[in-house]
Design a protein around this motif. Structure first.
Motif, PDB file in Angstrom:
ATOM      1  N   GLU A  72      43.375 -58.915  81.698  1.00 44.97           N
ATOM      2  CA  GLU A  72      43.708 -58.074  83.003  1.00 44.97           C
ATOM      3  C   GLU A  72      45.310 -58.350  82.920  1.00 44.97           C
ATOM      4  N   THR A  73      45.559 -59.623  82.440  1.00 42.45           N
ATOM      5  CA  THR A  73      47.022 -59.281  82.364  1.00 42.45           C
ATOM      6  C   THR A  73      47.986 -58.680  81.579  1.00 42.45           C
ATOM      7  N   GLY A  74      47.429 -58.859  80.798  1.00 43.80           N
ATOM      8  CA  GLY A  74      47.651 -57.983  78.657  1.00 43.80           C
ATOM      9  C   GLY A  74      47.469 -56.268  79.443  1.00 43.80           C
ATOM     10  N   PHE A  75      47.230 -55.701  80.237  1.00 39.14           N
ATOM     11  CA  PHE A  75      46.698 -54.632  80.925  1.00 39.14           C
ATOM     12  C   PHE A  75      47.729 -54.492  82.018  1.00 39.14           C
ATOM     13  N   GLU A  76      48.178 -55.157  82.704  1.00 39.30           N
ATOM     14  CA  GLU A  76      49.049 -55.399  84.028  1.00 39.30           C
ATOM     15  C   GLU A  76      50.745 -55.854  83.210  1.00 39.30           C
ATOM     16  N   LYS A  77      51.034 -55.880  81.927  1.00 40.87           N
ATOM     17  CA  LYS A  77      52.313 -56.596  81.585  1.00 40.87           C
ATOM     18  C   LYS A  77      52.349 -54.937  80.514  1.00 40.87           C
ATOM     19  N   GLY A  78      51.547 -54.743  80.267  1.00 41.25           N
ATOM     20  CA  GLY A  78      51.292 -53.390  78.886  1.00 41.25           C
ATOM     21  C   GLY A  78      51.116 -53.718  77.456  1.00 41.25           C
ATOM     22  N   TRP A  79      50.667 -54.424  77.429  1.00 42.09           N
ATOM     23  CA  TRP A  79      50.996 -55.271  75.741  1.00 42.09           C
ATOM     24  C   TRP A  79      49.641 -54.811  75.988  1.00 42.09           C
ATOM     25  N   ILE A  80      48.292 -54.003  76.118  1.00 43.95           N
ATOM     26  CA  ILE A  80      47.263 -53.668  75.483  1.00 43.95           C
ATOM     27  C   ILE A  80      47.700 -51.740  75.395  1.00 43.95           C
ATOM     28  N   GLN A  81      47.911 -51.740  74.164  1.00 45.59           N
ATOM     29  CA  GLN A  81      48.396 -50.300  73.329  1.00 45.59           C
ATOM     30  C   GLN A  81      47.121 -49.519  72.869  1.00 45.59           C
ATOM     31  N   PRO A  82      47.185 -48.714  72.770  1.00 47.54           N
ATOM     32  CA  PRO A  82      46.709 -47.459  71.957  1.00 47.54           C
ATOM     33  C   PRO A  82      46.428 -48.204  70.633  1.00 47.54           C
TER      34      PRO A  82
END
Ligand SMILES: Cc1cc2nc3c(=O)[nH]c(=O)nc-3n(C[C@H](O)[C@H](O)[C@H](O)COP(=O)(O)OP(=O)(O)OC[C@H]3O[C@@H](n4cnc5c(N)ncnc54)[C@H](O)[C@@H]3O)c2cc1C
Ligand code: SF4
Length: 471
Positions: A125-135
């Motif tokens: 969830e931290t990854g999604f929040e901080k924009g680290w999860i990208q296609p």
């Protein structure tokens, strides 16, 4: 690695549940999250074990590198920890919410195990929040067309890996929304449906196509070079009682599906517990989800009948650590029933003996009877223990007996005696270009096992496609 004294300095603390009476007012997430510093303390409880059973076969089926990402999290290196987690875990936002955390019970801290599941959820969830999860769009396309039938966790995991390995992937799903039991089965309060949709959008951006409202058939599958069948195992075990087909008698997944559709559409559910006395047959996890859902729909009362005796409070001698403990668990729905009704909704060693209906064939009450084991070890009714329970909604959560007949006949396939598409050699390869994975291959199991199985099937399909290409 790890803070070697962390487990002595900090007590285990899970993500707290919202207060039972409060959370019953909605279908939102059951839990709140710990703060960042407290999460670091929890990660620091992971010590430098000689043998980390958490990632062995006793623990995580994905073999997540738990001590490594716990150490990075403890050091505040969230991004690196997430990268390590994603090496083995395709969708930590699902397992971080619904996994029973086999790893935690195999932890060297035993009943006081590290909160790996909550740590995993925090990282993703931290990854999604901080924009680290990208296609992550594959740099190379191999020119092979693959299909995945079913978009539950097994299908999504297979599709994700096939896509990463450069194959074109189409997921064929008969339901109107993707996700399988992640969408229509597990209730919104355990796994909010926006979380499932967020992952589907990401997979689409990575190149995976989803064909919804579409039932796969052999002709359609001819167009693909390899096909992974992940159709689930939702054929329910029924009740062998007269009037089991009356109005107001429903299988659990049917009821839970309608409840989720209502949450998503804002319309009244097609099957509602509102104002009704509800009886749930089956004391397991699916039954518990029915209890929690019925309470949120403002039922008049809810009772859960279980044929087997209550599990022991502590591990039996034949069930030692690091095996999964077969002990009594009280889940969120049962806790909520206790808060509202003042007692455990579960009645053990009891089943439905008779269903009574009115002149419109609607269920109005049932007879429950206590059970005991006879000399052959079979459960039989105890005479004179019958009890009438008012019941206008009877939910059957008595387990599953394999793949659905309609799916098998449409695909022109035959299951084994246990309703599974399990190749005799234990692999995922059914023959020709067909592979199987998830509950369809193993029988009803867990999300984390379906994910691991979907990935294993994708690897076998990948090798098959490589051999066809001559490399
Ligand atoms: C109510 C409930 C709650 C659960 N809660 C948990 C939990 O909290 N934690 C946990 O770990 N496990 C839980 N489980 C178990 C878990 O959900 C399953 O083990 C897991 O979803 C299996 O994944 P799967 O992909 O194999 O199958 P499924 O999730 O069943 O998905 C199969 C998909 O295939 C589709 N399909 C079938 N036939 C066709 C066809 N011919 N053409 C196109 N599509 C088709 C179906 O529509 C479905 O979407 C729960 C199960 C239930 C029933
Ligand atoms: S997926 Fe489940 S078993 Fe594996 S690390 Fe996460 S919580 Fe533990």
């Amino acid at each position: 690695m790890g803070k070697t004294t962390g487990f002595m300095e900090y007590a285990r603390a899970e993500n707290p549940y919202r207060e039972a009476k409060e959370r019953l007012k909605d279908f939102s997430d059951l839990h709140t999250a710990l703060s960042e510093p407290l999460r670091h303390c929890q990660a620091s409880r992971c010590m430098n074990c000689g043998v980390p059973f958490c990632q062995s076969d006793f623990g995580c089926p994905l073999h997540n590198l738990i001590p490594e990402w716990n150490d990075l999290l403890y050091q505040g290196q969230e991004k690196a920890a997430l990268e390590r987690l994603l090496q083995t875990a395709p969708f930590p936002e699902f397992t971080g919410r619904v996994c029973p955390a086999l790893c935690e019970k195999a932890c060297n801290l035993a009943d006081d195990g590290v909160t790996n599941r909550d740590n995993e959820l925090y990282l993703i969830e931290t990854g999604f929040e901080k924009g680290w999860i990208q296609p992550r769009i594959p740099a190379f396309r191999a020119g092979k067309r693959t299909a995945v039938v079913g978009s539950g966790p097994a299908g999504l995991a297979a599709a994700d890996l096939l896509n990463r390995m450069g194959h074109a992937v189409t997921v064929i799903e008969k339901a109107d929304r993707p996700g399988g039991l992640l969408m229509y089965g597990i209730p919104n309060m355990k796994l909010p449906k926006g979380i499932v949709t967020r992952r589907i959008r990401l997979m689409e951006a990575e190149g995976v196509s989803f064909l919804l409202n579409t039932e796969a058939d052999p002709e359609m599958l001819n167009a693909y070079d390899a096909v992974v069948l992940c159709g689930g195992a939702k054929k329910p075990r029924g009740l062998q009682v007269e009037h089991a087909d009356a109005q107001g008698v429903h299988f659990a997944v049917e009821y839970l599906t309608e409840a989720t559709k209502s949450v998503l559409s804002g319309m009244a559910p097609a099957v509602s517990a509102q104002g009704k006395h509800v009886v749930v047959v089956g004391g397991g996890d699916t039954g518990n989800d029915c209890v929690g859902t019925a309470l949120r729909q403002h039922c008049a009362s809810v009772t859960q009948l279980e044929m087997m005796p209550a599990a022991p409070e502590k591990r039996a001698p034949g069930n030692p650590w690091p095996e999964w403990p077969r002990t009594l668990r009280t889940d969120y729905g049962q806790m909520e029933a206790m808060a509202v009704q003042g007692g455990d909704p579960r009645i053990y060693e009891t089943t439905v003996q008779a269903i009574r209906v009115n002149d419109k064939n609607e269920i109005v009450s049932l007879t429950a009877v206590r059970l005991t084991k006879n000399q052959e070890g079979r459960l039989v009714p105890i005479p004179d223990t019958e009890k009438t329970l008012p019941c206008e909604l009877l939910l059957i959560a008595a387990g599953f007996v394999g793949c659905e007949d309609a799916t098998l006949s449409r695909l022109a396939l035959q299951s084994d005696a246990r309703g599974r598409l399990l190749p005799p050699d234990g692999s995922h390869h059914l023959g020709g270009k067909l592979f199987s994975a998830g509950d369809m291959r193993t029988g009803q199991s867990l999300v984390v096992r379906a994910l691991a199985d979907g990935r294993a099937a994708a690897m076998e399909a990948h090798r098959f496609l490589g051999q066809k290409n001559g490399f």
